[in-house]
Design an enzyme around this catalytic site. Structure first.
Site, short mmCIF file in Angstrom:
data_model
loop_
_atom_site.label_atom_id
_atom_site.label_comp_id
_atom_site.label_asym_id
_atom_site.label_seq_id
_atom_site.Cartn_x
_atom_site.Cartn_y
_atom_site.Cartn_z
CE LYS A 1 -4.12 1.48 -34.78
NZ LYS A 1 -3.36 2.20 -33.78
CB THR B 1 3.25 -2.04 -28.15
OG1 THR B 1 2.41 -1.79 -29.30
CG2 THR B 1 2.38 -2.32 -26.94
CD GLU C 1 -3.00 -1.10 2.22
OE1 GLU C 1 -2.87 -0.29 3.15
OE2 GLU C 1 -3.92 -1.94 2.17
N GLY D 1 3.63 -0.94 -32.13
CA GLY D 1 3.01 -1.76 -33.16
C GLY D 1 2.42 -0.93 -34.30
CB THR D 2 0.44 2.21 -34.28
OG1 THR D 2 -0.56 1.63 -33.43
CG2 THR D 2 -0.22 3.14 -35.27
C1 R5P Z 1 -4.29 4.87 -31.03
O1 R5P Z 1 -5.27 5.15 -31.69
C2 R5P Z 1 -3.19 5.85 -30.75
O2 R5P Z 1 -3.34 7.04 -31.43
C3 R5P Z 1 -1.84 5.24 -31.08
O3 R5P Z 1 -1.77 5.02 -32.47
C4 R5P Z 1 -1.64 3.94 -30.38
O4 R5P Z 1 -2.08 4.04 -29.07
C5 R5P Z 1 -0.19 3.54 -30.39
O5 R5P Z 1 -0.09 2.33 -29.68
P1 R5P Z 1 0.98 1.26 -30.09
O6 R5P Z 1 2.32 1.96 -30.11
O7 R5P Z 1 0.90 0.21 -29.00
O8 R5P Z 1 0.61 0.70 -31.41
#
Ligand code: R5P
Length: 303
Positions: free
Chosen positions: A194, A225, A41, A227-228
């Site tokens: 995407k 992450t 805590e 990934g985008t």
């Molecule tokens: C999502 O719509 C946000 O604008 C970012 O594209 C997203 O959160 C990026 O997340 P990650 O880096 O995990 O793909």
């Protein structure tokens, strides 16, 4: 005479930013204690200096978000009980802002829960930067001021070769941002469509716009992450872009192996702000722009 200057405190998330903000405001960073009991805590203690003053608590709610959020709420409660005149929660990166709707039955709307928690801790005003949920002002019962780091990013990108470039939105949500940045830099815009198969699995379904032979600048509100960005880079390379890519986003969370992932890609430059702390790994090159002057202006404007 009571002290009119704001009293700046930090949670454990980002003391470096709190120090920069205090410096920009010309006040010392007051020593708030944040400790953990053996059972995990959190115990906080704020200094007497908050009495009768405007307490400004600096605490991004970046990972681990639940811990940083609870610390923030406890610090706000401690400030109120210690006689602070008013309380501003300065949350440059606002965690759970992507949980702004239910995409399937059975989910919660996290951003609503989080804003309610902060308001229940007697925070008078929340200041944040480029919040993913742009409707957050309508969701929050505490006054919510959203700042934009886009002018800062544009300033840092002034040497980017717009004449041979293309500004890329890596998903539909970033389309407006890309359009604005493209207009400001004088470059055309492309859009990646995407699909997110899982939290850390993204694929690019389609690419709209001409990118062949052009130098891409990918813009987004945040990188988590990676990934985008990874999926957008794959789509751009497949479409024949110049393999010298710049990435710009307000929030560089770099969760998990995001930076390792980027190190395998032809990314020449990543520009983010210091809205969240940075683990300090160097490759690929990450430039962090200071938010302190922008945040200080927002605090001073309310004095
Ligand atoms: C999502 O719509 C946000 O604008 C970012 O594209 C997203 O959160 C990026 O997340 P990650 O880096 O995990 O793909």
């Amino acid at each position: 005479m009571s002290e009119r200057r704001p009293c700046v405190l930090s949670g454990s998330c980002h003391p470096e930013l709190a120090r920069s903000l205090a410096g920009a405001l010309g006040v010392p960073l007051e020593p708030a204690e944040v400790q953990r009991f053996a059972d995990g805590e959190i115990d906080v203690c704020v200094p007497n200096a908050v009495r009768g003053r405007h307490a400004v608590i600096v605490q991004p709610t970046s990972p681990p978000g639940e811990r940083h959020l609870l610390e923030l709420c406890l610090l706000a409660d401690a400030c109120r009980r210690s006689g602070a005149d008013r309380i501003t929660a300065l949350i440059p990166y606002f965690g759970y802002a992507r949980h702004d709707r239910r995409t399937h039955a059975g989910q919660a709307v996290g951003v609503r829960v989080v804003t309610d928690l902060i308001a229940a801790a007697h925070v008078d005003r929340i200041v944040s930067v480029d919040v993913h949920c742009t409707a957050i002002e309508a969701v929050s019962t505490a006054r919510f001021d959203q700042l934009s780091a886009v002018p800062l990013l544009l300033q840092a990108l002034r040497d980017w070769p717009a004449a041979e470039g293309v500004v890329v939105a890596p998903d539909l949500g970033a389309a407006k941002l890309a359009k604005n940045i493209g207009r400001a830099l004088g470059a055309p815009v492309a859009l990646v469509h995407k699909s997110r198969r899982a939290a850390d699995q993204v694929e690019a379904l389609d690419l709209l716009g001409e990118v062949h032979g052009r130098v891409p600048l990918i813009v987004d509100d945040m990188i988590s992450t990676g990934g985008t960005i990874d999926a957008a880079v794959a789509a751009l390379l497949a479409a024949g872009c110049v393999p010298r890519i710049t990435v710009a986003a307000t929030h560089g969370v770099f969760a998990g192996l995001a930076l390792e992932r980027f190190a395998r890609l032809p990314i020449a430059r990543i520009v983010v702000t210091d809205s969240v702390p940075f683990a300090g790994r160097q490759a690929p090159p990450v430039e962090r722009l200071s938010l302190a002057p922008l945040l200080a202006e927002a605090i001073n404007s309310a004095e």
